[in-house]
Design a protein around this motif. Structure first.
Motif, PDB file in Angstrom:
ATOM      1  N   TRP A 147       0.842  -1.215   0.000  1.00 26.39           N
ATOM      2  CA  TRP A 147       0.000   0.000   0.000  1.00 26.39           C
ATOM      3  C   TRP A 147       0.868   1.252   0.000  1.00 26.39           C
ATOM      4  O   TRP A 147       0.589   2.215  -0.695  1.00 26.39           O
ATOM      5  CB  TRP A 147      -0.941   0.028   1.221  1.00 26.39           C
ATOM      6  CG  TRP A 147      -1.896  -1.146   1.279  1.00 26.39           C
ATOM      7  CD1 TRP A 147      -2.210  -1.881   2.363  1.00 26.39           C
ATOM      8  CD2 TRP A 147      -2.644  -1.711   0.186  1.00 26.39           C
ATOM      9  NE1 TRP A 147      -3.085  -2.893   2.048  1.00 26.39           N
ATOM     10  CE2 TRP A 147      -3.373  -2.816   0.698  1.00 26.39           C
ATOM     11  CE3 TRP A 147      -2.754  -1.421  -1.173  1.00 26.39           C
ATOM     12  CZ2 TRP A 147      -4.211  -3.596  -0.074  1.00 26.39           C
ATOM     13  CZ3 TRP A 147      -3.588  -2.217  -1.952  1.00 26.39           C
ATOM     14  CH2 TRP A 147      -4.306  -3.279  -1.409  1.00 26.39           C
ATOM     15  N   ARG A 148       1.953   1.176   0.807  1.00 29.33           N
ATOM     16  CA  ARG A 148       2.823   2.344   0.896  1.00 29.33           C
ATOM     17  C   ARG A 148       3.430   2.665  -0.492  1.00 29.33           C
ATOM     18  O   ARG A 148       3.366   3.794  -0.958  1.00 29.33           O
ATOM     19  CB  ARG A 148       3.946   2.041   1.892  1.00 29.33           C
ATOM     20  CG  ARG A 148       4.534   3.281   2.524  1.00 29.33           C
ATOM     21  CD  ARG A 148       5.455   2.963   3.677  1.00 29.33           C
ATOM     22  NE  ARG A 148       6.460   1.955   3.400  1.00 29.33           N
ATOM     23  CZ  ARG A 148       6.534   0.784   4.023  1.00 29.33           C
ATOM     24  NH1 ARG A 148       5.663   0.482   4.980  1.00 29.33           N
ATOM     25  NH2 ARG A 148       7.470  -0.091   3.723  1.00 29.33           N
ATOM     26  N   TRP A 156       2.369   1.665  -3.483  1.00 31.65           N
ATOM     27  CA  TRP A 156       1.380   2.026  -4.497  1.00 31.65           C
ATOM     28  C   TRP A 156       0.847   3.434  -4.266  1.00 31.65           C
ATOM     29  O   TRP A 156       0.514   4.136  -5.206  1.00 31.65           O
ATOM     30  CB  TRP A 156       0.257   0.976  -4.524  1.00 31.65           C
ATOM     31  CG  TRP A 156       0.791  -0.348  -5.040  1.00 31.65           C
ATOM     32  CD1 TRP A 156       1.900  -0.525  -5.809  1.00 31.65           C
ATOM     33  CD2 TRP A 156       0.265  -1.649  -4.796  1.00 31.65           C
ATOM     34  NE1 TRP A 156       2.109  -1.857  -6.069  1.00 31.65           N
ATOM     35  CE2 TRP A 156       1.107  -2.592  -5.461  1.00 31.65           C
ATOM     36  CE3 TRP A 156      -0.824  -2.156  -4.100  1.00 31.65           C
ATOM     37  CZ2 TRP A 156       0.879  -3.953  -5.445  1.00 31.65           C
ATOM     38  CZ3 TRP A 156      -1.061  -3.523  -4.102  1.00 31.65           C
ATOM     39  CH2 TRP A 156      -0.206  -4.414  -4.752  1.00 31.65           C
ATOM     40  N   GLU A 157       0.750   3.802  -3.002  1.00 24.36           N
ATOM     41  CA  GLU A 157       0.314   5.178  -2.703  1.00 24.36           C
ATOM     42  C   GLU A 157       1.337   6.182  -3.227  1.00 24.36           C
ATOM     43  O   GLU A 157       0.985   7.175  -3.849  1.00 24.36           O
ATOM     44  CB  GLU A 157       0.170   5.355  -1.186  1.00 24.36           C
ATOM     45  CG  GLU A 157      -1.283   5.232  -0.738  1.00 24.36           C
ATOM     46  CD  GLU A 157      -1.406   5.395   0.763  1.00 24.36           C
ATOM     47  OE1 GLU A 157      -2.295   4.779   1.331  1.00 24.36           O
ATOM     48  OE2 GLU A 157      -0.592   6.146   1.352  1.00 24.36           O
ATOM     49  N   ASP A 158       2.620   5.875  -2.956  1.00 24.20           N
ATOM     50  CA  ASP A 158       3.701   6.754  -3.443  1.00 24.20           C
ATOM     51  C   ASP A 158       3.649   6.900  -4.952  1.00 24.20           C
ATOM     52  O   ASP A 158       3.738   7.995  -5.498  1.00 24.20           O
ATOM     53  CB  ASP A 158       5.083   6.179  -3.055  1.00 24.20           C
ATOM     54  CG  ASP A 158       5.355   6.343  -1.565  1.00 24.20           C
ATOM     55  OD1 ASP A 158       4.595   7.079  -0.929  1.00 24.20           O
ATOM     56  OD2 ASP A 158       6.323   5.730  -1.077  1.00 24.20           O
ATOM     57  N   GLY A 202       1.116   6.293  -6.874  1.00 20.78           N
ATOM     58  CA  GLY A 202      -0.141   6.954  -7.245  1.00 20.78           C
ATOM     59  C   GLY A 202      -0.016   8.465  -7.169  1.00 20.78           C
ATOM     60  O   GLY A 202      -0.543   9.191  -8.017  1.00 20.78           O
ATOM     61  N   ARG A 203       0.705   8.929  -6.137  1.00 19.44           N
ATOM     62  CA  ARG A 203       0.849  10.372  -5.956  1.00 19.44           C
ATOM     63  C   ARG A 203       1.769  10.985  -7.023  1.00 19.44           C
ATOM     64  O   ARG A 203       1.556  12.092  -7.477  1.00 19.44           O
ATOM     65  CB  ARG A 203       1.420  10.673  -4.558  1.00 19.44           C
ATOM     66  CG  ARG A 203       0.331  10.796  -3.491  1.00 19.44           C
ATOM     67  CD  ARG A 203       0.887  11.519  -2.287  1.00 19.44           C
ATOM     68  NE  ARG A 203       1.943  10.778  -1.644  1.00 19.44           N
ATOM     69  CZ  ARG A 203       1.750   9.865  -0.690  1.00 19.44           C
ATOM     70  NH1 ARG A 203       0.524   9.607  -0.268  1.00 19.44           N
ATOM     71  NH2 ARG A 203       2.757   9.226  -0.161  1.00 19.44           N
TER      72      ARG A 203
END
Lengths: 540, 124
Positions: free
Chosen positions: A156-157, A159-161, A163-164
């Protein structure tokens, strides 16, 4: 008739249709588009159709068929559009990746783009990928690199990075190469280590994929009797894709990809897309690996050339010096005896000449000038002696005793004892004392480098036909063939013997004097260096 | 009077040695080759031998070897134009070593030193 659905009205209010969402306000005033896009799916419209059927309109019986056909066609169109979109994306993506793969000669860059492409959402969107490559001697496939999250949190960490950020695939790959490649190589070390498979194991799924030149989708691996369950256990998933990497019929390696976090099924389309991608990856990997090896070889060659040039220059210089030395020594030596006679008798005459004798001044001049000449000669001789061998007959056992005596401290420091087994009554050998002493010391030092504390160095001298054999045997680790070849090829660099020219110089010294040096690694351990020195039969 | 055997293939040098060493009070016998030296060593007794390391067609070192093997009691001083032998040699076979020079003082000192050592019983 009052209809439930809004299809009959040219314009409607927003509250008239619950299916028109934000951004679709233009449908409120466009009856045609509203019917095609919304009403055909609307339950109210279906109710209206049902009511219409009972009203006796002739078209009311046919309308549902047309509607169903329309819906199917629409669905098909949608699927095709989606397929086209995905293919367009894939082509764009492959073009982007292909550009890098076609131009890059940097193995790390190729790896980064390939692995990022497989795992990034903008690429194939697999959760995790492992790259296995065939090793240099082409005997095994070995785990080389793993990319992806180890657990949900990390996933998640990451993919969030991602994604941003608004990185393109190439930027993502660059970022990966710069910041993560080194750590990723270590991260899956445990798994990668367990993935080594011999290329000869034809039954293994990796080799099956390579032989078949087709990807294999493994499903339900833990309960599949045809599969080694160990692999699924190592990977921790029971569904994964094995993608062979083949370039011009050469087996480059294998990519294993899975969705270990999302457990999203791997589709046939995923497989086909990855298969298209695998070819340029394999080609690029092969090219980059070959380039890397080529670079290594070029660097080695360059270093060897530099060393060779230096040594050649040294040899030429030494030969010139030796020649100069030999000539000067020969001249100086033949001058010394007459000079000694002249000076010696002048001194004798001087002793018997009274102080007031006129001749005394002349005699003193002769003595002084002779002394000066002798000093010059001594300098010339001292210098030239160091430049060419002075061969003479020597007692080898005496030489060994003296040389080993000088090495006592070195042996003691290495914790090694020496045992001398010198044959008595050996004929004298024709050698340059200093050079052979140097060879013995160099060989002993080389032998010591291979020995452990507590070891024993044995030095034997034996009669060997018309020569004397000097054997130096250590009980250290046997030298490899490469190390032994270092003797034959001067200036050859090995890990065991270092980059010095010690042993090759010894060989060269010995051979110049008609002697020889051989080295044998004993199968049981230890090495024996044999020097064969020539004797003269007619010893006086 | 100590009796010396001087071995050198140059007649003038033998003459020079002979004269200079006789002046020092030694009885000097000369030999122009290793063969002649061996013959003299077999027929006479000497207190010391002065040998040139470079004899024509043969080596003074080989003569020295032979003397060491067969006549352990006679001390030997080697003379040579080359100084390189000195380091390797003086430590073992020869008792003394001198680089040839028109000034024979070094040789005379070396002879006196070796003979004194012999008198103290080192060569008995």
């Amino acid at each position: 008739m009052d209809w439930e659905c809004c299809w009959s009205r040219e314009q409607i209010e927003p509250e008239s249709c619950p299916y028109i969402g934000e951004g679709e306000e233009d449908l409120l005033v466009s009856q045609r588009r509203r019917i095609v896009e919304k009403c055909v799916e609307c339950p109210r419209f279906k109710n209206d159709l049902a009511r219409m059927k009972g009203s006796g309109y002739p078209l009311s019986d046919v309308l549902p068929y047309i509607l169903t056909e329309f819906q199917e066609q629409k669905a098909q169109m949608g699927a095709m559009l989606s397929f086209l979109n995905s293919k367009t994306r894939e082509i764009k993506f492959l073009r982007e990746v292909g550009l890098v793969l076609q131009t890059s000669l940097d193995l790390d860059e190729v790896l980064s783009i390939a692995m990022t492409a497989i795992t990034a959402g903008k690429g194939f969107g697999m959760n995790r990928a492992f790259l296995l490559m065939t090793d240099k001697d082409r005997r095994h496939i070995r785990g080389y690199l793993g990319v992806g999250p180890r657990d949900y949190e990390e996933a998640w960490r990451t993919w969030e990075d991602i994604g941003r950020s608004n990185f393109t695939l190439r930027q993502l790959a660059r970022d990966f190469q710069k910041t993560k490649l080194t750590s990723e190589k270590v991260k899956f070390h445990d798994i990668l280590n367990q993935l080594t498979v011999p290329l000869a194991d034809q039954g293994h799924i990796f080799n099956r994929a390579l032989t078949g030149k087709k990807p294999i989708l493994v499903e339900n691996a833990l309960n599949n009797p045809d599969l080694d369950r160990g692999l699924a256990r190592i990977l921790g998933v029971d569904t994964f894709l094995v993608m062979p990497l083949i370039s011009r019929n050469r087996r480059i390696g294998v990519i294993i990809a899975d969705n270990c976090i999302t457990h999203k099924p791997i589709t046939l389309q995923d497989m086909q897309s990855l298969e298209t991608f695998a070819f340029p990856v394999a080609f690029a990997l092969e090219r980059a690996s070959l380039y890397e090896r080529l670079q290594e070889e070029v660097a080695k060659q360059k270093a060897a050339n530099v060393k060779l040039r230096e040594q050649q220059e040294l040899i030429v210089k030494m030969e010139k010096m030796a020649l100069v030395g030999k000539i000067t020594s020969s001249i100086a030596h033949s001058i010394r005896n007459p000079l000694m006679v002249i000076g010696g008798f002048a001194r004798t005459l001087l002793k018997g000449t009274p102080d007031d004798d006129d001749k005394r001044g002349y005699l003193e001049s002769i003595v002084r000038e002779t002394r000066q000449l002798e000093d010059v000669l001594s300098e010339v001789l001292d210098y030239s002696e160091s430049l060419f061998p002075v061969t003479d007959f020597w007692d080898l056992n005496e030489l060994v005793g003296k040389a080993m005596g000088e090495l006592e401290g070195t042996l003691e420091q290495a914790g090694v004892t020496s045992r001398l087994e010198l044959a008595p009554e050996l004929p004298m050998v024709r050698i340059d004392y200093k050079q052979i002493s140097y060879c013995l010391k160099t060989i002993t030092t080389t032998a010591l480098a291979c020995m452990e504390p507590g070891g024993e160095l044995r030095i034997e001298s034996v009669l060997d036909g018309d020569g004397v054999l000097l054997r130096i045997s250590d009980d250290g680790k046997p030298l490899t063939q490469t190390a032994q070849e270092a003797l034959i090829a001067p200036f050859f660099q090995t890990q065991e013997l270092g980059e010095g020219v010690g042993l090759s110089l010894c060989k060269s010294i010995l051979e110049r004097q008609g002697n020889s040096l051989t080295i044998i690694s004993r199968p049981g351990g230890g090495n024996t260096y044999s020097i064969r020195l020539l004797t003269r039969k007619e010893n006086i | 009077m100590a009796k010396l055997l001087v071995v050198d293939d140059e007649a003038n040098i033998r003459l020079l040695y002979s004269q200079e060493l006789s002046d020092e009070g030694y009885q000097v016998v000369t030999a122009g080759s290793a063969l002649e030296a061996v013959e003299k060593l077999e027929s006479e007794s000497f207190d010391l031998a002065v040998i040139d390391i470079k004899l024509k067609n043969e080596s003074g070192i080989e003569l020295l070897q032979r003397i060491v093997k067969e006549r352990h009691t006679i001390p030997v001083i080697l003379c040579t134009a080359f100084s390189c032998y000195k380091d390797d040699f003086s430590a073992w076979l020869a008792d003394g070593y001198v680089v040839k020079s028109s000034d024979l003082q070094e040789l005379k000192d070396e002879i006196a030193r070796v003979l004194a050592k012999r008198q103290r019983g080192a060569y008995v």
